[in-house]
Design an enzyme around this catalytic site. Structure first.
Site, PDB file in Angstrom:
ATOM      1  N   CYS A  47       0.776  -1.439   0.041  1.00 50.07           N
ATOM      2  CA  CYS A  47       0.091   0.029  -0.039  1.00 50.07           C
ATOM      3  C   CYS A  47       1.091   0.898   0.124  1.00 50.07           C
ATOM      4  CB  CYS A  47      -1.216   0.482   1.748  1.00 50.07           C
ATOM      5  SG  CYS A  47      -1.969   1.431   1.720  1.00 50.07           S
ATOM      6  N   SER A  49       0.494   3.081   1.480  1.00 51.94           N
ATOM      7  CA  SER A  49       1.210   4.565   3.254  1.00 51.94           C
ATOM      8  C   SER A  49       2.257   3.748   3.391  1.00 51.94           C
ATOM      9  CB  SER A  49      -0.198   3.798   4.050  1.00 51.94           C
ATOM     10  OG  SER A  49      -1.392   4.203   4.103  1.00 51.94           O
ATOM     11  N   HIS A  52       5.447   5.215   2.434  1.00 55.24           N
ATOM     12  CA  HIS A  52       5.200   6.614   3.413  1.00 55.24           C
ATOM     13  C   HIS A  52       5.744   5.723   4.526  1.00 55.24           C
ATOM     14  CE1 HIS A  52       2.430   8.533   0.871  1.00 55.24           C
ATOM     15  NE2 HIS A  52       0.984   8.333   1.804  1.00 55.24           N
ATOM     16  N   HIS A  68       0.630  -3.957   6.222  1.00 55.96           N
ATOM     17  CA  HIS A  68      -0.709  -3.553   7.071  1.00 55.96           C
ATOM     18  C   HIS A  68      -1.310  -4.236   6.122  1.00 55.96           C
ATOM     19  CE1 HIS A  68      -0.611   0.071   4.935  1.00 55.96           C
ATOM     20  NE2 HIS A  68      -1.567  -0.235   4.569  1.00 55.96           N
ATOM     21  N   CYS A 175      -7.017  -2.833   3.978  1.00 53.47           N
ATOM     22  CA  CYS A 175      -6.789  -1.716   3.828  1.00 53.47           C
ATOM     23  C   CYS A 175      -7.382  -0.749   2.983  1.00 53.47           C
ATOM     24  CB  CYS A 175      -5.369  -1.460   3.851  1.00 53.47           C
ATOM     25  SG  CYS A 175      -4.972   0.721   4.078  1.00 53.47           S
TER      26      CYS A 175
HETATM   27  N1  APR Z   1      -3.787  15.793  -9.545  1.00 54.15           N
HETATM   28  C1  APR Z   1      -4.624  14.264 -10.093  1.00 54.15           C
HETATM   29  N2  APR Z   1      -3.811  12.624 -10.206  1.00 54.15           N
HETATM   30  C2  APR Z   1      -2.428  12.433  -9.172  1.00 54.15           C
HETATM   31  C3  APR Z   1      -2.018  14.090  -9.004  1.00 54.15           C
HETATM   32  C4  APR Z   1      -2.475  15.472  -9.141  1.00 54.15           C
HETATM   33  N3  APR Z   1      -2.221  16.372  -8.285  1.00 54.15           N
HETATM   34  N4  APR Z   1      -0.687  13.560  -8.516  1.00 54.15           N
HETATM   35  C5  APR Z   1      -0.692  12.436  -8.432  1.00 54.15           C
HETATM   36  N5  APR Z   1      -2.267  11.662  -9.068  1.00 54.15           N
HETATM   37  C6  APR Z   1      -2.298  10.335  -9.798  1.00 54.15           C
HETATM   38  C7  APR Z   1      -1.320   9.150 -10.009  1.00 54.15           C
HETATM   39  O1  APR Z   1      -1.306   9.743 -10.836  1.00 54.15           O
HETATM   40  C8  APR Z   1      -2.375   7.796  -9.319  1.00 54.15           C
HETATM   41  O2  APR Z   1      -2.722   7.390 -10.177  1.00 54.15           O
HETATM   42  O3  APR Z   1      -3.494   9.930  -8.522  1.00 54.15           O
HETATM   43  C9  APR Z   1      -3.255   8.121  -8.044  1.00 54.15           C
HETATM   44  C10 APR Z   1      -2.574   8.251  -6.679  1.00 54.15           C
HETATM   45  O4  APR Z   1      -2.640   6.871  -6.723  1.00 54.15           O
HETATM   46  P1  APR Z   1      -1.757   5.879  -6.038  1.00 54.15           P
HETATM   47  O5  APR Z   1       0.252   6.503  -6.665  1.00 54.15           O
HETATM   48  O6  APR Z   1      -2.460   4.429  -6.586  1.00 54.15           O
HETATM   49  O7  APR Z   1      -1.963   5.467  -4.269  1.00 54.15           O
HETATM   50  P2  APR Z   1      -2.574   4.814  -3.522  1.00 54.15           P
HETATM   51  O8  APR Z   1      -2.026   3.410  -3.249  1.00 54.15           O
HETATM   52  O9  APR Z   1      -3.995   5.013  -4.346  1.00 54.15           O
HETATM   53  O10 APR Z   1      -3.391   5.794  -2.715  1.00 54.15           O
HETATM   54  C11 APR Z   1      -3.371   7.396  -2.714  1.00 54.15           C
HETATM   55  O11 APR Z   1      -4.378   7.012   0.194  1.00 54.15           O
HETATM   56  O12 APR Z   1      -4.628   6.240   1.795  1.00 54.15           O
HETATM   57  C12 APR Z   1      -3.584   7.065   0.599  1.00 54.15           C
HETATM   58  O13 APR Z   1      -1.336   6.767   1.719  1.00 54.15           O
HETATM   59  C13 APR Z   1      -1.993   6.786   0.822  1.00 54.15           C
HETATM   60  O14 APR Z   1      -2.128   9.161   0.714  1.00 54.15           O
HETATM   61  C14 APR Z   1      -2.141   7.734  -0.902  1.00 54.15           C
HETATM   62  C15 APR Z   1      -3.607   7.682  -1.052  1.00 54.15           C
HETATM   63 ZN    ZN Z   2      -2.884   0.809   3.684  1.00 53.25          ZN
END
Ligand code: APR
Ligand code: ZN
Ligand code: ZN
Length: 376
Positions: A47, A49, A52, A68, A175
């Protein structure tokens, strides 16, 4: 050979310092103490997180075993455990449910005071660890620590699930899936016929789209910088997708135009950035819109915004784990998965052996995967 009551030597992915790769090493896992459960992990998702933790956005104590989002089988139980027995399938809970604190007693809430996710002590309730490496303690993460063949968790921090649950799929209920799906169905309580905007179409945002669809939204607008996630978002229920990179004006203005100046009924931020949290807020209707923060904000982030955004009547909510109450909701979601009420296959893009965990994190950082699941 029966391992109950004995120390187990096994492989675990340990993070010794921030911004380092994980090291797969042999650790020792002590037997569970009273009211604790030792779990053999079968599958664990990677994930954002967890990343992070690796990159320092989420403050933790080192060395630590992250992870997690998992499904496992109970290997042994400590004194006084009645909720599970060896052989039971369980999903560890990063938000435990002690049943006794004020949050647990409120049927609408889920941030149990026993949760270590935001305290970051990295220890069991008694202030010690069950993991050690070369004789020194290794910290637990978020009441769970699942990047290991065996973990120990408090009985408050496991949900007993259907023994037939497929580990590589059902682990996502620990999660990512629940966080997104619940943000729509439980936190926002999306209503049939409503309009929704989902910022971020990753492992968390796509389940938000699934939740909006399951709740009967008639319009679901996906927002993502790169367009590669658009086809899958549409497959899962998005009616339109837009990239902020295609517009000169701010994306919230684009969304207002797309909704005849009204704004959407519900907006969701599933990225974890303060600028997109404000853009999502500004995209929902000024009087009756609800915006939900789903993405994890960086620990030290702050934001500045016009109070008028809220003053006119918008509702701004946070959602942890999709407002799911682990022991009650996780088994139900697993049953719904088994009954094919939703399908997790489209969001599980990679399944890797545990040894390839660092490769899994690379896939996440390069945006090459939606969810990578490790098989232990
Ligand atoms: N505007 C639009 N889309 C964006 C931007 C932005 N400024 N920045 C990033 N993205 C898109 C990315 O291209 C990606 O597809 O947001 C998406 C985020 O998805 P992931 O990287 O797969 O992250 P994800 O696992 O979904 O988690 C998102 O949720 O639980 C929390 O810790 C996690 O903070 C994180 C968030
Ligand atoms: Zn998570
Ligand atoms: Zn509690």
């Amino acid at each position: 050979m029966c391992t109950a009551g004995k120390v187990i030597k096994c492989k675990a992915a340990v993070l010794f310092e921030v911004k380092q790769p994980l090291h797969i090493v042999e650790i020792e896992v002590a037997p569970p103490k009273a009211h604790e459960v030792r779990v053999k992990i079968l599958a664990s998702g990677i994930c954002r997180s967890d990343d992070h933790v690796l990159n320092g956005t989420l403050k933790v104590k080192f060395p630590i075993i992250p992870g997690h989002e998992a499904l496992g089988v109970v290997e042994s139980i400590g004194e006084g455990v009645t909720y599970v027995k060896p052989g039971d399938k369980v999903i560890p809970l990063f938000l435990p449910q002690c049943g006794k604190c004020r949050a647990c007693k409120n049927p609408q809430r889920n941030l149990c005071e026993k949760s270590d996710t935001f305290k970051g002590t990295g220890l069991m309730y008694d202030g010690t660890s069950r993991f050690s490496y070369k004789g020194k303690p290794v910290h637990h993460f978020a009441n769970t620590s699942t990047f290991t063949e065996y973990t120990v968790v408090h009985e408050d921090a496991v949900a007993k699930v259907d023994p037939a649950a497929p580990p590589e799929k059902a682990c996502l209920i620990g999660c990512g899936f629940s966080t997104g799906y619940g943000a729509a169905t439980k936190t926002a309580k999306v209503t049939p016929g409503s309009s929704c905007a989902v910022f971020g179409l990753g492992g968390v945002g796509l389940p938000v789209v699934m939740g909006c669809k399951a709740a009967g939204a008639s319009r679901i607008i996906g927002i993502n910088r790169s367009k590669d996630k658009f086809p899958i978002a549409k497959e899962l229920g998005a009616t339109e997708c837009v990239s902020p990179l295609d517009f000169k004006k701010p994306i919230n203005e684009v969304l207002l135009e797309m909704t005849d100046g009204e704004g959407v009924d519900y907006s969701f931020e599933a990225i974890g950035r303060t600028d997109t949290m404000i853009a999502a807020l500004a995209s929902c209707n000024m009087n009756y819109g609800t915006s939900v923060m789903v993405g994890l904000p960086p620990s030290e982030a702050e934001m500045t915004l016009s109070p008028t955004l809220i003053f006119t009547g918008r509702t701004w909510k946070g959602s942890l784990f999709g407002d799911m109450r682990g022991k009650e909701d996780v088994p139900k979601l697993v049953s719904e998965l088994m009954a094919k009420k939703f399908n997790l296959d489209p969001i599980i893009t990679h399944v890797l052996p545990f040894d390839k965990i660092n490769e899994g994190f690379e896939l996440l950082r390069n945006g090459k995967c939606i969810r990578t699941v490790l098989k232990m």
